[in-house]
Design a protein around this motif. Structure first.
Motif, PDB file in Angstrom:
ATOM      1  N   MET A   1       0.841  -1.194   0.000  1.00 33.59           N
ATOM      2  CA  MET A   1       0.000   0.000   0.000  1.00 33.59           C
ATOM      3  C   MET A   1       0.875   1.243   0.000  1.00 33.59           C
ATOM      4  O   MET A   1       1.832   1.337   0.772  1.00 33.59           O
ATOM      5  N   PRO A   2       0.589   2.244  -0.847  1.00 33.35           N
ATOM      6  CA  PRO A   2       1.349   3.494  -0.811  1.00 33.35           C
ATOM      7  C   PRO A   2       1.169   4.189   0.524  1.00 33.35           C
ATOM      8  O   PRO A   2       0.179   3.983   1.227  1.00 33.35           O
ATOM      9  N   ALA A  91     -12.216   0.904   1.326  1.00 30.16           N
ATOM     10  CA  ALA A  91     -11.484   0.986   0.065  1.00 30.16           C
ATOM     11  C   ALA A  91     -10.060   0.469   0.196  1.00 30.16           C
ATOM     12  O   ALA A  91      -9.458   0.031  -0.792  1.00 30.16           O
ATOM     13  N   HIS A  92      -9.509   0.521   1.404  1.00 31.71           N
ATOM     14  CA  HIS A  92      -8.122   0.106   1.610  1.00 31.71           C
ATOM     15  C   HIS A  92      -7.996  -1.316   2.143  1.00 31.71           C
ATOM     16  O   HIS A  92      -6.883  -1.842   2.229  1.00 31.71           O
ATOM     17  N   CYS A  93      -9.107  -1.942   2.524  1.00 31.92           N
ATOM     18  CA  CYS A  93      -9.064  -3.283   3.108  1.00 31.92           C
ATOM     19  C   CYS A  93      -9.383  -4.332   2.044  1.00 31.92           C
ATOM     20  O   CYS A  93     -10.384  -4.201   1.339  1.00 31.92           O
ATOM     21  N   PRO A  94      -8.587  -5.374   1.916  1.00 30.79           N
ATOM     22  CA  PRO A  94      -8.938  -6.481   1.018  1.00 30.79           C
ATOM     23  C   PRO A  94     -10.239  -7.132   1.465  1.00 30.79           C
ATOM     24  O   PRO A  94     -10.479  -7.299   2.662  1.00 30.79           O
ATOM     25  N   GLN A  95     -11.076  -7.497   0.512  1.00 34.67           N
ATOM     26  CA  GLN A  95     -12.365  -8.107   0.850  1.00 34.67           C
ATOM     27  C   GLN A  95     -12.174  -9.494   1.437  1.00 34.67           C
ATOM     28  O   GLN A  95     -11.350 -10.286   0.959  1.00 34.67           O
ATOM     29  N   ALA A 147      -5.221  -1.807   7.875  1.00 43.58           N
ATOM     30  CA  ALA A 147      -6.436  -0.992   7.795  1.00 43.58           C
ATOM     31  C   ALA A 147      -7.656  -1.786   8.266  1.00 43.58           C
ATOM     32  O   ALA A 147      -8.560  -1.235   8.905  1.00 43.58           O
ATOM     33  N   GLU A 148      -7.684  -3.080   7.978  1.00 44.11           N
ATOM     34  CA  GLU A 148      -8.772  -3.925   8.477  1.00 44.11           C
ATOM     35  C   GLU A 148      -8.666  -4.095   9.984  1.00 44.11           C
ATOM     36  O   GLU A 148      -9.679  -4.111  10.696  1.00 44.11           O
ATOM     37  N   LEU A 149      -7.442  -4.191  10.476  1.00 45.12           N
ATOM     38  CA  LEU A 149      -7.257  -4.284  11.927  1.00 45.12           C
ATOM     39  C   LEU A 149      -7.723  -3.000  12.602  1.00 45.12           C
ATOM     40  O   LEU A 149      -8.380  -3.047  13.651  1.00 45.12           O
ATOM     41  N   TYR A 150      -7.425  -1.855  12.002  1.00 42.85           N
ATOM     42  CA  TYR A 150      -7.908  -0.576  12.538  1.00 42.85           C
ATOM     43  C   TYR A 150      -9.436  -0.553  12.547  1.00 42.85           C
ATOM     44  O   TYR A 150     -10.057  -0.124  13.522  1.00 42.85           O
ATOM     45  N   ARG A 151     -10.034  -1.039  11.457  1.00 38.87           N
ATOM     46  CA  ARG A 151     -11.496  -1.047  11.376  1.00 38.87           C
ATOM     47  C   ARG A 151     -12.089  -1.882  12.504  1.00 38.87           C
ATOM     48  O   ARG A 151     -13.076  -1.483  13.139  1.00 38.87           O
ATOM     49  N   ARG A 152     -11.478  -3.012  12.801  1.00 40.48           N
ATOM     50  CA  ARG A 152     -11.997  -3.883  13.856  1.00 40.48           C
ATOM     51  C   ARG A 152     -11.787  -3.280  15.251  1.00 40.48           C
ATOM     52  O   ARG A 152     -12.588  -3.517  16.158  1.00 40.48           O
ATOM     53  N   LEU A 153     -10.707  -2.531  15.424  1.00 44.14           N
ATOM     54  CA  LEU A 153     -10.389  -1.966  16.730  1.00 44.14           C
ATOM     55  C   LEU A 153     -10.988  -0.575  16.944  1.00 44.14           C
ATOM     56  O   LEU A 153     -10.945  -0.055  18.061  1.00 44.14           O
TER      57      LEU A 153
END
Length: 597
Positions: A1-2, A91-95, A147-153
């Motif tokens: 990721m950039p 948008a930044h998290c893999p599905q 980013a997915e970890l951030y979303r969960r936390l």
């Protein structure tokens, strides 16, 4: 990721993202005087700055020895825009890609923490200090996309941040910040606000949370601690404020931030004309709420007491931007608390560090302070996977010959994935085995999930020999996948593989990775004989260390008639030309197969 960054106000539903990374500038404390020139240079080029300041950057500002790698980082981006945090994260998290952590481990045992509190109180008794903010660190392994970890936390706090940025060595790191605390808000009219936090109580949703909030606000110990820090910050801001223009309009306010109540006090100061950004940092950084009072002596004691540098933790994250009037710039900077920093280990795997601390005063109770740190880290400690793990055992006559290996792997996997596990899983499994009929063989499944704990089921095991063929799976797997190391309930690819094999008259399908190396079967490990040597895929390819595989490696003479087995990288050609192929799993043992044409 950039490289990119998100500032996330989850309380008011506002977020700003920084994208189109341009470059970074890292300033030492000795270079602080160049800060305003650096800012104006970037702004004149139409760039936007995202700021990260390490706690140790503030040591030389207090005339204390610094660290060579401590910096104030200016990360410049071409684009800054308002966004919706949930949409940005999606948008930044893999599905459908899970993210999680191992069980966090403190770098400071409870006994050492309590001793440190007593040492601090001895310093207070000597008159060296009035208060110390003592911190420790939790270490963990994180998997999946940050980013997915951030979303969960994600927490309902106003000063959150999710950022992927270079460190001073040019290596990428992720910052997952869930800070409820304001360091500085600099408005366009030159008004500077700060809102230190001192005083914490848990929110337990037991009907008594309102009472705990009122008790916190009235508690003499917490109010005294709050007053100390308010006086310290008033003094800091007084260095750059107009005479008589520092005030405390909201003392002892109690607000909810995630799973805890926090006591805060709002302080305002009207800055002198021509005050520079460098002047503000020199006067106020780091925030006194995370040092103690008096600041310089407290920072000195922190350096003597804490066992590891803080780095970005208890420093600051935020932004500054040009504006008309006032000081010519405005912006907001937080206090970096409740923050997980991630350093890459390999593809999708990170080493994580999470700092946690509390303010220690003369009448602090060491055990209560230790418990307060647990409250503050509770949202992290309780992050459990969205899937389960399981073991499949061969049971006969109420016994399982590989039980100790199954129980050991279950416990290790639970710790690696932060799943609560009974202290003695082997005893629980034995108790279930004792409920089975005396005669016949059974397939027993022991499943561990966050919602149901450890549960069991069983079915009769077909006594016929396994199909003597193996085929190649059509699906090629990634080079690395941390979760392949565990027997999780996310096994759709593997289950599809062995079912397709059965339809072709074979026992299993063997999977290769994108680098062309053999991994494992959908329900088996594999051993390949080339010449006079036996080989099996190495664990660092991210494969399941099957309990039967462990038994074979522990006694290869018994199972393979060989003195040793090499853990190797096995190519398709090696598999095709193998003199013999054997599969292993806990239900069927070790058996020979031919490669289907």
């Amino acid at each position: 990721m950039p490289y990119s960054a998100l500032l996330d106000d989850a309380v008011n539903g506002r977020a700003v993202c920084y994208e189109g990374y341009a470059h970074s500038r890292f300033l030492t404390a000795a270079e602080l005087g160049t800060l305003d020139a650096c800012l104006h240079e970037g702004w004149q080029r139409g760039l936007h700055v995202f700021i990260c300041a390490d706690y140790e950057f503030g040591l030389p500002l207090a005339d204390l020895p610094g660290r060579a790698d401590a910096r104030l980082a200016l990360h410049w981006f071409k684009h800054k825009r308002e966004t919706d945090a949930a949409s940005w994260l999606a948008a930044h998290c893999p599905q459908n890609a899970p993210a999680g952590i191992s069980a966090p481990q403190s770098d400071t045992p409870q006994t050492a923490y309590i001793q440190a509190v007593h040492d601090i109180q001895a310093a207070i008794a000597r008159g060296d200090t009035y208060q110390i903010n003592y911190t420790t660190r939790l270490h963990l392994t994180a998997y999946g996309h940050p980013a997915e970890l951030y979303r969960r936390l994600r927490q309902p706090v106003p000063y959150g941040a999710c950022a992927c940025l270079p460190d001073v060595h040019g290596k990428p790191r992720w910052i997952l910040c869930f800070s409820p605390e304001l360091f500085l808000d600099i408005s366009s009219d030159g008004l500077i606000r700060t809102e230190p936090m001192k005083g914490t109580a848990p929110i337990l949703n037991d009907g008594l949370d309102g009472q705990r909030a009122r008790s916190l606000q009235a508690d003499p110990k917490n109010r005294a601690e709050n007053v100390m820090i308010v006086d310290l910050l008033r003094n800091d801001l007084g260095k750059i404020a107009r005479t008589g223009r520092v005030r405390v309009p909201e003392p002892f306010k109690v607000s909810r931030f995630g799973s805890v109540w926090q006591m805060t006090s709002l302080i305002e100061a009207e800055a002198k004309p021509q005050t520079r950004a460098a002047d503000i940092f020199r006067a106020a950084f780091p925030c006194g709420s995370i040092t103690g009072a008096p600041k310089r002596m407290s920072m000195q004691i922190i350096g003597q007491t804490e066992t590891a540098p803080r780095g970005l933790y208890t420093g600051s994250i935020g932004f500054l931007e040009p504006c008309e009037g006032g000081l010519g710039f405005r912006g907001t900077l937080n206090v970096v608390i409740r923050t997980l920093e991630l350093s890459p280990l390999s593809d999708g795997l990170y080493h994580g560090v999470y700092g946690v601390g509390s303010g220690i005063v003369a009448d602090s109770e060491a055990q209560a302070e230790y418990t307060e740190c647990q409250w503050k880290a509770r949202f992290l400690n309780r992050l459990q996977p969205e899937f389960g793990i399981f073991e499949t055992l061969h049971a006969q006559h109420k016994q399982c010959t590989l039980l100790h290996l199954h129980a050991g792997r279950l416990k290790q996997s639970a710790a690696a994935l932060n799943l609560p596990c009974p202290d003695h899983p082997e005893a629980h499994i034995r108790a279930y085995l004792n409920t089975l009929p005396d005669n016949g063989a059974f397939r027993v499944k022991a499943e561990l999930t966050a919602s149901s704990g450890l549960t069991f089921s069983h079915a009769p095991l077909d006594g016929g020999p396994p199909l003597p063929k193996v085929c190649l799976a059509e699906t090629v797997l990634p080079a690395h996948d941390y979760l392949r190391r565990f027997k999780t309930t996310r096994r759709e690819i593997y289950d599809t593989g062995w079912r397709q094999a059965e339809r072709q008259g074979a026992f299993d399908s063997l999977f290769f990775n994108r680098d062309g190396f053999l991994l494992e079967g959908g329900r088996s490990n594999v051993f390949v004989k080339t010449g006079n040597e036996w080989h099996t895929p190495a664990l660092d390819l991210d494969i399941l260390n099957g309990v039967m595989r462990q038994a074979v490696l522990a006694d290869p003479e018994r199972y393979l008639g060989a003195a040793t087995v090499r853990e190797s990288r096995i190519t398709r050609a090696m598999l095709r030309d193998a003199g013999e192929i054997r599969l292993s799993n806990a239900l069927r043992g070790v058996f020979a197969v031919d490669l289907a044409k």
